[in-house]
Design an enzyme around this catalytic site. Structure first.
Site, PDB file in Angstrom:
ATOM      1  N   GLU A   1       0.888  -1.174   0.000  1.00  0.00           N
ATOM      2  CA  GLU A   1       0.000   0.000   0.000  1.00  0.00           C
ATOM      3  C   GLU A   1       0.914   1.208   0.000  1.00  0.00           C
ATOM      4  OE1 GLU A   1      -3.151  -0.028  -0.292  1.00  0.00           O
ATOM      5  OE2 GLU A   1      -3.502  -2.151  -0.006  1.00  0.00           O
TER       6      GLU A   1
ATOM      7  N   CYS B   1      -2.817   8.825   2.915  1.00  0.00           N
ATOM      8  CA  CYS B   1      -2.495   8.248   1.605  1.00  0.00           C
ATOM      9  C   CYS B   1      -3.651   8.453   0.636  1.00  0.00           C
ATOM     10  CB  CYS B   1      -2.196   6.769   1.761  1.00  0.00           C
ATOM     11  SG  CYS B   1      -3.513   5.885   2.596  1.00  0.00           S
TER      12      CYS B   1
HETATM   13  P1  NAP Z   1       8.201   4.907   4.821  1.00  0.00           P
HETATM   14  O1  NAP Z   1       9.297   5.801   5.173  1.00  0.00           O
HETATM   15  O2  NAP Z   1       8.301   4.137   3.564  1.00  0.00           O
HETATM   16  O3  NAP Z   1       8.062   3.910   6.057  1.00  0.00           O
HETATM   17  C1  NAP Z   1       7.052   2.956   6.086  1.00  0.00           C
HETATM   18  C2  NAP Z   1       7.440   1.852   7.039  1.00  0.00           C
HETATM   19  O4  NAP Z   1       8.546   1.133   6.511  1.00  0.00           O
HETATM   20  C3  NAP Z   1       7.885   2.341   8.406  1.00  0.00           C
HETATM   21  O5  NAP Z   1       7.418   1.462   9.379  1.00  0.00           O
HETATM   22  C4  NAP Z   1       9.389   2.261   8.304  1.00  0.00           C
HETATM   23  O6  NAP Z   1       9.998   2.126   9.557  1.00  0.00           O
HETATM   24  C5  NAP Z   1       9.531   0.995   7.505  1.00  0.00           C
HETATM   25  N1  NAP Z   1      10.813   0.824   6.874  1.00  0.00           N
HETATM   26  C6  NAP Z   1      11.600   1.756   6.307  1.00  0.00           C
HETATM   27  N2  NAP Z   1      12.705   1.160   5.812  1.00  0.00           N
HETATM   28  C7  NAP Z   1      12.597  -0.151   6.073  1.00  0.00           C
HETATM   29  C8  NAP Z   1      13.434  -1.282   5.831  1.00  0.00           C
HETATM   30  N3  NAP Z   1      14.583  -1.164   5.184  1.00  0.00           N
HETATM   31  N4  NAP Z   1      13.024  -2.476   6.267  1.00  0.00           N
HETATM   32  C9  NAP Z   1      11.857  -2.627   6.920  1.00  0.00           C
HETATM   33  N5  NAP Z   1      11.035  -1.596   7.181  1.00  0.00           N
HETATM   34  C10 NAP Z   1      11.406  -0.371   6.759  1.00  0.00           C
HETATM   35  O7  NAP Z   1       6.810   5.648   4.785  1.00  0.00           O
HETATM   36  P2  NAP Z   1       6.202   6.684   5.865  1.00  0.00           P
HETATM   37  O8  NAP Z   1       6.988   7.924   5.733  1.00  0.00           O
HETATM   38  O9  NAP Z   1       6.071   6.077   7.198  1.00  0.00           O
HETATM   39  O10 NAP Z   1       4.748   6.879   5.306  1.00  0.00           O
HETATM   40  C11 NAP Z   1       4.384   7.861   4.386  1.00  0.00           C
HETATM   41  C12 NAP Z   1       4.063   7.236   3.055  1.00  0.00           C
HETATM   42  O11 NAP Z   1       3.161   6.158   3.243  1.00  0.00           O
HETATM   43  C13 NAP Z   1       3.353   8.186   2.122  1.00  0.00           C
HETATM   44  O12 NAP Z   1       3.934   8.080   0.862  1.00  0.00           O
HETATM   45  C14 NAP Z   1       1.922   7.677   2.080  1.00  0.00           C
HETATM   46  O13 NAP Z   1       1.245   7.932   0.896  1.00  0.00           O
HETATM   47  C15 NAP Z   1       2.095   6.232   2.313  1.00  0.00           C
HETATM   48  N6  NAP Z   1       0.919   5.651   2.909  1.00  0.00           N
HETATM   49  C16 NAP Z   1       0.185   4.787   2.174  1.00  0.00           C
HETATM   50  C17 NAP Z   1      -0.958   4.221   2.701  1.00  0.00           C
HETATM   51  C18 NAP Z   1      -1.776   3.257   1.901  1.00  0.00           C
HETATM   52  O14 NAP Z   1      -2.661   2.604   2.483  1.00  0.00           O
HETATM   53  N7  NAP Z   1      -1.569   3.118   0.618  1.00  0.00           N
HETATM   54  C19 NAP Z   1      -1.360   4.531   3.994  1.00  0.00           C
HETATM   55  C20 NAP Z   1      -0.590   5.425   4.726  1.00  0.00           C
HETATM   56  C21 NAP Z   1       0.553   5.979   4.168  1.00  0.00           C
HETATM   57  P3  NAP Z   1      10.819   3.358  10.221  1.00  0.00           P
HETATM   58  O15 NAP Z   1       9.843   4.415  10.484  1.00  0.00           O
HETATM   59  O16 NAP Z   1      11.368   2.752  11.439  1.00  0.00           O
HETATM   60  O17 NAP Z   1      11.835   3.746   9.209  1.00  0.00           O
END
Ligand code: NAP
Length: 675
Positions: free
Chosen positions: A255, A294
């Site tokens: 997602e 999102c």
């Molecule tokens: P993100 O930086 O990609 O992080 C998402 C998750 O991935 C966090 O729990 C992060 O943990 C983890 N993560 C990062 N690097 C990782 C790795 N190498 N291995 C395992 N896990 C890892 O995204 P975000 O900044 O939290 O969220 C914002 C984005 O999410 C936006 O682009 C938004 O559109 C999208 N989003 C989408 C939806 C949907 O349902 N489609 C819903 C909500 C948000 P850490 O925080 O510990 O790095």
């Protein structure tokens, strides 16, 4: 507050990866995440052995009851989550979406599990398929829980909803969960995880919680595990490229980000209810959760002639938004989740401004109530206008994850469709129109690029749930850029955690193995009518074979006049001449059903409490006056409902005297359990 992981049934010792987490409002450290150092192989093994083995023997109803209990437990404690969440920048309304929305997903799955699933450990998927002429070889698809772990990785914006909306279907399916929240809001997720752990409602091993990095977890995944990721496209792609994901064909649900559109249709001119609804929704989606959703509207399309009217109306609404400390009742929009996010957002806005003009909201000049604007991650809602969306690229590609939206004009519907689809696959789009033809053109023009479409008009204005709210009953996810994943959507989301297997064999074998009777399997005839048996005493396969009844022309005419159904095929021999299906006047299908009931019903008061419906009814062969019919009624499946009664699904076949099938259906009754 020190945040630790919950693994193998206990809170882990603090790891060496220590991260300070700051309040979005004050910039002060509110928690310290201490992750790392976890043995991921053991953690996964604990989930598979202890968690899976505890969950799989439970039936769907038992798991549904567990979710309901958990929902009730969390509801009583939700104020604690509210209190913490203010520090993430969330207002009271934002918290309702996150906290209450998450808990209500548990309740929704609890209720669906009870109402829509059998009290079994696996599901049937579709009907029995006949695979041979003689009827001795049949097939049926079943879905059984996977023997692995549901690894849930969540984004920062919904620390509660994100965790619970993934947890509910996985647990209901019978698969243990390992969940990892985004670090920046992990103190809220941690409080929720603590409640779940302390409640003791979930069986041992069904739930584990990781603070900080996932370390080498992916190295130990197998084909029985499922990763469900929510977050940025960048992280998703990185994780999907992990060699184990490809080698083991690990299911990966993504997602990701999305450039969701709202489309004001040509009929929704200023002054119409649809125009007002569009303006309201755009302003709301920009400011709820400070636009960090999102599903938020990033691109607002309007007929070119109306873009000025749209801009001034949205601007007017945004001017009323008070920005500041989210704990204050007067504040409508809190800060972004942190200073890093503010920096990223402003950089994105700068890029967008190369193609679009900022028409509302100045990031260098806005008022902040009840907080220090320099210390918190505050930004104003920013509306942009792109005058040439056909040539522009960044407006269709850059997700500014905050209160930012770009208004764009379109020439005609065809262009509106082309521009909308340039999002490259989105979670949701909303269409504002009262004109059916326009709605249909838009729906079929853009649906293949969207996971969800909402048509908003005056008829549903008061009850519609909004552009940005994923509902547990409806699919959440989207193609392409949005990740290609699916979540929620009612019971279909359980399928992500279950293996679909095409089971083939003889009717006797499939009936015995699955507990669902199939035609061709042995029947059980007893002295007493099956309606005389209490729920628990009725055997699957127990059958009643009726006497014959001849259908006369008088019967047909009587039924026709009595019910008012004087359709020509029952009344007029001449009119049925050269008819493709009917050889002459035929009995009503409903007459066959009614006579069938008369043939199989055992009338005296007893354990059968009520007939509450029919499924899969088919009239296979017309029956003519003078022909006789008879009925076979066989107990096919049983599903307990509560302590007083359970549901029995009966396989019913109406045949002619020469054993030709005239109609088939499934009859549903509620049967009392033994007093
Ligand atoms: P993100 O930086 O990609 O992080 C998402 C998750 O991935 C966090 O729990 C992060 O943990 C983890 N993560 C990062 N690097 C990782 C790795 N190498 N291995 C395992 N896990 C890892 O995204 P975000 O900044 O939290 O969220 C914002 C984005 O999410 C936006 O682009 C938004 O559109 C999208 N989003 C989408 C939806 C949907 O349902 N489609 C819903 C909500 C948000 P850490 O925080 O510990 O790095």
């Amino acid at each position: 507050m020190k945040l630790e992981s919950f693994v193998r049934g206990q809170w882990a010792a603090p790891g060496r990866e220590v991260v300070d987490i700051r309040s979005a409002v004050t910039g002060e450290v509110v928690a310290q995440a201490s992750g790392g150092g976890l043995d991921m192989r053991e953690l996964l093994a604990f989930a598979r052995t202890t968690g899976g083995k505890n969950l799989r023997p439970l039936t769907f109803h038992q798991r549904a009851d567990m979710l309901k209990k958990l929902g009730q437990y969390l509801t009583e404690r939700k104020d604690q989550l509210y209190k913490l969440s203010f520090q993430t920048g969330a207002t009271r309304i934002d918290n309702m979406i996150d906290v209450d929305g998450g808990i209500s997903t548990l309740f929704a799955y609890a209720s669906k599990g009870r109402r829509e699933l059998p009290n079994a450990k696996f599901l049937f998927d579709g009907a029995v398929e006949s695979l041979s002429k003689g009827g001795n070889f049949i097939g049926r698809h079943i879905l059984a829980p996977m023997h692995g772990v549901a690894v849930h990785i969540n984004a920062f914006n919904f620390p509660c909803w994100g965790m619970l909306e993934k947890l509910a279907p996985a647990l209901l399916a019978g698969v243990p969960v390992v969940t990892k929240p985004a670090t920046v809001t992990s103190y809220v997720a941690h409080a929720l995880a603590r409640m779940i752990a302390v409640s003791g409602i979930l069986p041992e091993g069904a739930f584990q919680f990781i603070i900080g990095s996932t370390g080498d977890l992916f190295d130990h995944l197998t084909c029985q595990d499922v990763v469900s990721f929510t977050g940025s496209a960048e992280t998703s792609q990185k994780l999907q490229r992990h060699p184990v994901i490809a080698r083991e064909a690990v299911r990966f649900i993504a997602e990701r980000d999305s450039l969701n559109a709202a489309i004001l249709a040509p009929d929704a001119v200023p002054g119409t209810p649809e125009f007002d609804l569009f303006i309201k929704e755009v302003a709301k989606e920009m400011t709820v959760k400070a636009g960090q959703k999102c599903t938020a509207i990033r691109r607002a399309f309007a007929p070119s002639v109306h873009t000025d009217a749209v801009i001034s109306a949205v601007r007017e609404r945004l001017a009323k938004i008070t920005i500041g400390n989210p704990e204050l009742e007067t504040v409508r929009m809190g800060p972004l989740v942190g200073l890093d996010q503010r920096r990223d957002l402003l950089a994105h806005v700068t890029t967008l401004r190369a193609e679009a003009e900022l028409v509302a909201g100045d990031p260098n000049n806005f008022a902040v109530e009840g907080a220090d604007a320099d210390r918190g991650a505050f930004v104003p809602p920013m509306l942009l206008h792109c005058a040439d969306p056909a040539r522009a690229t960044s407006v269709h590609e850059i997700e500014a994850f905050g209160p930012v939206c770009t208004v764009m004009g379109y020439r005609d519907l065809e262009q509106a469709i082309t521009l909308t689809n340039r999002g490259g696959g989105s979670l949701v789009a909303s269409v504002y129109t009262h004109a059916i033809g326009i709605a249909a053109d838009l729906v079929f023009g853009i649906s293949c690029f969207h996971g969800r479409l909402v048509i908003i008009d005056r008829d549903c204005a008061r009850e519609q749930t909004g552009h940005g709210s994923p509902m547990p009953q409806m699919v959440h996810g989207g193609p392409g850029r949005a990740g290609g994943g699916e979540e929620l959507g009612g019971i279909r989301s359980l399928h992500h955690y279950m293996q679909r297997t095409a089971l083939q064999g003889s009717p006797r074998m499939l009936t015995s193995v699955t507990g669902g009777w199939s035609k061709g399997a042995p029947i059980i005839e007893k002295d007493r009518h099956p309606f005389r048996y209490h729920f628990e005493d009725l055997d699957i396969g127990q059958t009643f074979l009726s006497k014959e009844r001849t259908i006369t022309l008088d019967d047909i005419e009587h039924f026709a006049h009595f019910t008012g159904d004087t359709f020509y095929a029952h009344m007029d021999e001449e009119a049925t001449k050269n008819h493709p299906f009917f050889p002459g006047r035929v009995a009503h299908g409903y007459l066959l059903l009614s006579f069938a009931a008369g043939l199989f019903v055992d009338p005296d008061p007893g354990p059968v409490l009520a007939n509450y419906g029919l499924d899969s009814l088919r009239f296979v062969k017309p029956v003519q006056p003078g022909e006789a019919i008879k009925v076979r009624l066989t107990a096919k499946e049983k599903s307990p409902r509560n302590k007083q009664y359970g549901e029995v699904r009966w396989d019913v076949e109406i045949t002619t005297a020469t054993d030709e099938t005239a109609a088939t259906y499934e009859l549903l009754t509620m049967n009392a359990v033994r007093p």
